[in-house]
Design a protein around this motif. Structure first.
Motif, short mmCIF file in Angstrom:
data_model
loop_
_atom_site.label_atom_id
_atom_site.label_comp_id
_atom_site.label_asym_id
_atom_site.label_seq_id
_atom_site.Cartn_x
_atom_site.Cartn_y
_atom_site.Cartn_z
N HIS A 59 -14.67 7.04 -27.07
CA HIS A 59 -13.63 6.12 -27.09
C HIS A 59 -13.50 5.54 -28.52
O HIS A 59 -12.57 5.50 -29.08
N ALA A 60 -14.71 4.98 -28.97
CA ALA A 60 -14.68 4.57 -30.30
C ALA A 60 -14.19 5.55 -31.60
O ALA A 60 -13.47 5.26 -32.34
N ASP A 61 -14.58 6.76 -31.46
CA ASP A 61 -14.31 7.64 -32.40
C ASP A 61 -12.79 8.02 -32.26
O ASP A 61 -12.22 8.60 -33.24
N VAL A 62 -12.20 8.17 -30.98
CA VAL A 62 -11.00 8.49 -30.78
C VAL A 62 -9.95 7.39 -31.58
O VAL A 62 -8.95 7.65 -32.23
N LYS A 63 -10.35 6.29 -31.30
CA LYS A 63 -9.84 4.92 -31.86
C LYS A 63 -9.79 5.04 -33.38
O LYS A 63 -8.93 4.74 -34.30
N GLU A 64 -11.04 5.47 -33.92
CA GLU A 64 -11.37 5.68 -35.44
C GLU A 64 -10.28 6.53 -36.09
O GLU A 64 -10.05 6.26 -37.07
N VAL A 65 -10.17 7.88 -35.51
CA VAL A 65 -9.25 8.77 -35.89
C VAL A 65 -7.82 8.12 -35.94
O VAL A 65 -6.95 8.45 -36.86
N SER A 66 -7.39 7.50 -34.74
CA SER A 66 -6.03 7.16 -34.52
C SER A 66 -5.66 6.04 -35.56
O SER A 66 -4.45 5.96 -35.99
N VAL A 67 -6.40 5.28 -36.09
CA VAL A 67 -6.09 4.07 -36.93
C VAL A 67 -6.28 4.38 -38.42
O VAL A 67 -5.93 3.49 -39.52
N HIS A 68 -6.68 5.80 -38.84
CA HIS A 68 -6.58 6.08 -40.46
C HIS A 68 -5.86 7.33 -40.55
O HIS A 68 -6.29 8.44 -40.75
N GLU A 70 -4.45 8.05 -43.07
CA GLU A 70 -4.55 8.57 -44.59
C GLU A 70 -5.67 9.61 -44.92
O GLU A 70 -5.75 10.20 -45.57
N THR A 71 -6.61 9.27 -43.64
CA THR A 71 -7.54 10.30 -43.61
C THR A 71 -7.42 11.59 -42.44
O THR A 71 -7.62 12.56 -42.70
N PHE A 72 -6.79 11.00 -41.58
CA PHE A 72 -6.46 12.06 -40.38
C PHE A 72 -4.87 11.97 -40.14
O PHE A 72 -4.31 11.32 -39.37
N SER A 73 -4.47 13.28 -40.57
CA SER A 73 -2.82 13.28 -40.58
C SER A 73 -2.20 13.86 -39.43
O SER A 73 -2.89 14.83 -38.48
N SER A 74 -1.08 13.34 -38.93
CA SER A 74 -0.37 14.02 -38.06
C SER A 74 0.60 15.06 -38.40
O SER A 74 1.11 15.84 -37.66
N SER A 75 1.05 14.98 -39.80
CA SER A 75 1.82 15.79 -40.17
C SER A 75 1.35 16.90 -40.52
O SER A 75 2.02 18.19 -40.33
N LEU A 76 0.13 17.38 -41.17
CA LEU A 76 -0.31 18.59 -41.77
C LEU A 76 -0.14 19.74 -40.63
O LEU A 76 0.35 20.82 -41.23
N ALA A 304 -7.68 16.72 -40.94
CA ALA A 304 -8.28 15.94 -42.13
C ALA A 304 -7.82 16.16 -43.43
O ALA A 304 -7.49 17.23 -43.99
N THR A 305 -7.23 14.83 -44.25
CA THR A 305 -6.71 15.25 -45.53
C THR A 305 -7.67 15.15 -46.70
O THR A 305 -7.33 15.62 -47.91
N GLN A 306 -8.97 14.94 -46.25
CA GLN A 306 -10.18 15.14 -47.37
C GLN A 306 -11.22 15.27 -46.54
O GLN A 306 -11.39 15.26 -45.29
N ASP A 307 -12.29 15.64 -47.23
CA ASP A 307 -13.72 15.60 -46.58
C ASP A 307 -13.90 14.38 -46.23
O ASP A 307 -13.94 13.45 -46.99
N ALA A 317 -11.85 19.18 -45.46
CA ALA A 317 -10.51 18.70 -45.58
C ALA A 317 -9.80 19.93 -45.14
O ALA A 317 -10.12 21.24 -45.19
N GLY A 318 -8.78 19.95 -44.37
CA GLY A 318 -7.83 20.88 -43.72
C GLY A 318 -8.28 21.25 -42.24
O GLY A 318 -7.54 22.08 -41.66
#
Length: 410
Positions: A59-68, A70-76, A304-307, A317-318
């Motif tokens: 749960h905590a990690d899913v939230k972490e990815v969701s709120v960032h 800039e680090t975890f892109s929906s577009s790429l 991931a937009t970066q390491d 990244a990627g």
């Protein structure tokens, strides 16, 4: 490296697996042994040729990815974790025109416009009309229903709510139903839907929606469509953007609420003490427990937009990251006895509407209202409803879908 708790080749996005069941035991194993774990995928099977994805299960990690973002892109790579193997790069790029698959600042601009339709005032203004519709839907099922809960009841209110919200003539709701089904059912051969048919359905829905937008621009009305496409000085949607918004709404506001309703009814009837409790008390907490229990969208992905690092694991990244809401919503670190369906559960910090951040579901409150209204109507009119068979599940990589739920109404 393969997690020793999983069989070789195990993939949470396997549509054959998900047609049979939600893999909750395997998700639980990962939560306790490897909460961020690499899942390999064979070349040419998923629409991606990058070797696999990182499964995020806590749960905590899913939230972490969701709120960032800039680090975890929906577009790429879009938010869709698995496509039909035949999809082209052009097809995937086309998905990026949908708000679900955007990152800030473009996502922020569009969201600020479309959220006008989902304010508390807008939803409250719809409540009486939706209450009347819910009561008519259930009464019609009692009088003329086929005994398939999905078609008779679950699909109807979300479709009618979308029609009410957008001013779509109610007689056109069957078109929306068929187009939406074909858009998301490309993994289910029983429905005989190919990728081409799905894309054609999306195109037809787009054209229909763009026609509504053009009509409102020429002849404004007192409705949300006019506010979205003709809001002078406040920013507005182009006809194309409005079409893509309706495309998203048709899935996010139709498929998901329909499946939550179907799973919720099945849960009530397989936990008869909860159905009796609901009929007696009608708790407001029931809607959120239904969404937690059903988790209609099992997973989305980010890239991931970066390491970076998540849960002590290095992510390059990627690389794609699968966020598994079905797992987060059964995390025992957050929920007491998550395996129990409990309509009085409170608090209920489920992630069935997303993990927070920019992509938290715009229609969450509308979905809660719809679930509350339809289950109240069922309890009033069909208190003796009972199962007549097992649900038939949709073959899908990421939707927890129900195609049919046989019931008897009396």
């Amino acid at each position: 490296m393969t997690c020793p708790a999983l069989p070789d080749g195990f993939d949470f996005t396997d549509p054959d697996l998900n047609q049979q069941r939600v893999p909750l035991p395997e998700l639980a194993l990962l939560r306790s042994t490897a909460p961020v774990q690499w899942i390999a995928q064979p070349h040419g099977t998923t629409g991606f040729d990058d070797g696999g994805y990182w499964a995020v299960t806590r749960h905590a990690d899913v939230k972490e990815v969701s709120v960032h973002p800039e680090t975890f892109s929906s577009s790429l790579n879009t938010a869709i974790i698995r496509f039909n193997p035949e999809i082209t790069q052009e097809g995937k790029d086309g998905q990026k025109l949908i708000m679900l698959n955007m990152d800030p600042p473009e996502h922020t601009r569009l969201r600020q416009i479309v959220q006008r339709g989902f304010t508390p005032r807008a939803i409250n203004a719809m409540q009486q009309a939706l209450r009347d519709r819910a009561e008519r839907i259930v009464a019609s099922a009692l009088k003329e229903g086929t005994g398939d809960f999905v078609r008779d009841i679950a699909c109807e209110l979300p479709l009618q709510a979308i029609a009410e919200l957008l001013g779509i003539p109610q007689q056109d709701r069957a078109k929306i139903f068929e187009w939406t089904n074909k858009m998301v059912a490309y993994d289910d051969p029983e429905l005989a839907v190919t990728q081409d048919v799905g894309m054609q359905s999306a195109f037809e829905l787009m054209m229909y929606s763009m026609g509504i937008a053009e009509e409102r621009k020429g002849c404004p009305a007192h409705d949300i469509v006019t506010q979205l496409v003709s809001a002078e000085g406040q920013g507005n949607l182009s006809s194309d953007e409005f079409g893509f918004f309706v495309l998203l709404l048709a899935v996010a506001g139709n498929e998901t609420t329909r499946n939550a309703t179907s799973h919720g009814m099945h849960a009530m009837l397989t936990h008869p003490e909860q159905w009796e409790l609901y009929k007696e008390r009608r708790p407001q907490t029931a809607a959120d427990e239904i969404v937690r229990w059903a988790t209609p969208v099992m997973s989305f992905q980010r890239t991931a937009t970066q390491d970076t690092e998540l849960g002590g694991v290095a992510i390059g990244a990627g690389q794609r990251v699968g966020i598994f809401y079905s797992s987060a919503n059964n995390d025992p670190e957050v929920f007491d006895r998550p395996e129990h369906f409990d309509i009085l559960r409170d608090p209920n910090p489920h992630l069935g509407f997303g993990g927070g951040g920019p992509h938290f579901c715009l229609g969450a409150n509308l979905a809660r209202v719809e679930l509350d209204l339809i289950f109240n109507a069922i309890a009033d009119t069909l208190p003796a409803i009972r199962l007549a068979g097992e649900p038939r599940r949709l073959r899908s990589a990421w939707l927890n879908g129900v195609k049919e739920l046989p019931v008897r109404y009396v």
